[in-house]
Design a protein around this motif. Sequence first.
Motif, mmCIF file in Angstrom:
data_model
loop_
_atom_site.group_PDB
_atom_site.id
_atom_site.type_symbol
_atom_site.label_atom_id
_atom_site.label_comp_id
_atom_site.label_asym_id
_atom_site.label_seq_id
_atom_site.Cartn_x
_atom_site.Cartn_y
_atom_site.Cartn_z
ATOM 1 N N ILE A 294 7.570 4.244 -6.984
ATOM 2 C CA ILE A 294 7.804 3.119 -6.955
ATOM 3 C C ILE A 294 6.646 2.198 -6.239
ATOM 4 O O ILE A 294 5.932 1.362 -6.413
ATOM 5 N N LEU A 295 6.011 2.862 -5.262
ATOM 6 C CA LEU A 295 4.933 2.255 -3.928
ATOM 7 C C LEU A 295 3.705 2.045 -4.605
ATOM 8 O O LEU A 295 3.199 1.024 -4.220
ATOM 9 N N ALA A 296 3.545 3.019 -5.613
ATOM 10 C CA ALA A 296 2.235 2.951 -6.132
ATOM 11 C C ALA A 296 1.925 1.622 -7.089
ATOM 12 O O ALA A 296 1.062 0.721 -6.818
ATOM 13 N N PRO A 297 2.890 1.180 -7.931
ATOM 14 C CA PRO A 297 2.762 0.165 -8.638
ATOM 15 C C PRO A 297 2.965 -1.153 -7.861
ATOM 16 O O PRO A 297 2.330 -2.172 -7.961
ATOM 17 N N TYR A 298 3.928 -0.997 -6.753
ATOM 18 C CA TYR A 298 4.069 -2.210 -5.876
ATOM 19 C C TYR A 298 2.755 -2.398 -5.115
ATOM 20 O O TYR A 298 2.415 -3.610 -4.902
ATOM 21 N N MET A 299 1.988 -1.583 -4.554
ATOM 22 C CA MET A 299 0.838 -1.594 -3.784
ATOM 23 C C MET A 299 -0.276 -2.446 -4.813
ATOM 24 O O MET A 299 -0.952 -3.285 -4.385
ATOM 25 N N GLY A 300 -0.344 -1.761 -6.126
ATOM 26 C CA GLY A 300 -1.314 -2.201 -6.835
ATOM 27 C C GLY A 300 -1.029 -3.617 -7.092
ATOM 28 O O GLY A 300 -2.093 -4.459 -7.118
ATOM 29 N N GLN A 301 -0.052 -4.131 -7.624
ATOM 30 C CA GLN A 301 0.468 -5.383 -7.859
ATOM 31 C C GLN A 301 0.164 -6.501 -6.887
ATOM 32 O O GLN A 301 -0.337 -7.443 -6.988
#
Length: 445
Positions: A294-301
Amino acid sequence: MKPKPFTEGAIHSLFLKSSVPMVIGLLANLLVQSFDIWLIAKLPSDALVAMGYIFPVVMLFIYIAIAISAGVASVLARWSSQLSQKGLHSRLVITQGVGLIASSLLVLFCLIILPLYPMIMGIEQHIAPLVNHYLSVYFINGWLTFIGMVGLSSLRALGLPNIQGWSMLLAALVQAVLAPICIFVFEWGLQGSAWAGVIAKSLPVFIAYFYLHKAFRLFAFKLIDFTKEQILKTTKSTLHIAIPAMLNNLFIPIASFITTHLVATLGEAQVAAFAIAAHIEPVFLLVFHALSAILAPYMGQNLMANRLSRVDQGLIISRNFCFITGLLLALVLFSLAPFLASLFTSTPEIQAYLTLYLRIVPVSYGFSGVVILVNASFNGIGQPMPAMVISALRAFLLYFPIALFASIHYAFVGVFVAYSVINVLCAFLAYYWFKQRIRQISLKR
């Protein structure tokens, strides 16, 4: 449908709601793998030996699939709030095409070398047919796993993370039901396990692409909709994350090989204890891997939306989660270590070493979680090289020399104290590096 943003809403609630289905799905997957091995162990012993040679091929598919999925998820998460609906649709179609081509090329490569595999691995003649028969079916399973992971990672990156966890649970349940039927009722033996996997893994593929089309009209396209520039740029951006992530994944088995080699010099009981620990440890680290998804797309967005305060908050929340969860795991495992050891072996010497492991290494689980989450965050913001450097540093420059010294002077205890110390050092390095990188990005804006 517009992508659901990770740039809005309470962060604690977002992480909790998105991570719980992933935890359930990953746990179900681990449990069904253990159940599958338990079933295979009831076949003649040659089947279990064959699985030892099959395992590296399975890991090859999984590690490459994870890497390509990370690239796809990073690209879609970062672009989802920047592009028009038409532009995002084009990138979505292209990334799925990259996954399809990569998985097909991998299967083709494996089919070409399959006749040579027994000779390359030195497999005995009576075991080789079992390996070849299983792999000839598994390549379908592996291809479906690859495609399903790419599709589900795309949904996760576009703000629909729960679908992946529930689809993994469904696939695990179907495989758990079909495996004994295919192996024993149909009398397909070892190959029956592979066929059960094919049927089970087809479900996440159907679910992923059903929702991608329902939510984002994935299949509503014409070839003339894409420009050469779009295709090249999207492919390059995907591989920019995928290739370092692939190399990063290779450090996991390398580190395991180093540890096994060091422990092997100490005695068979130590090797047996480490083998058991290596198989049960993924269950303890599962929550960190679920949150990292979850953290990967959260950080990217949030980075692309210039919501740097949410990036900082997300990092702090995930760090605190790692330390609290890690402390709880360490306390529970320290207390339950003798009991858990007795569940897996009745040999007193192996029990003693396994108990030592479960009382030493879990102290660093929270720090391992920080490394897992920071590496995912680097991939999420489109900068995979620091994650690869941290993993390489962890496996080679730090762990091997320190663990070698410790094994000589402090034997079994020394190896795993060294392992724990390296986890702590790499956690501080990873966290500081990511904070500095975000600070640099904020100064440029």
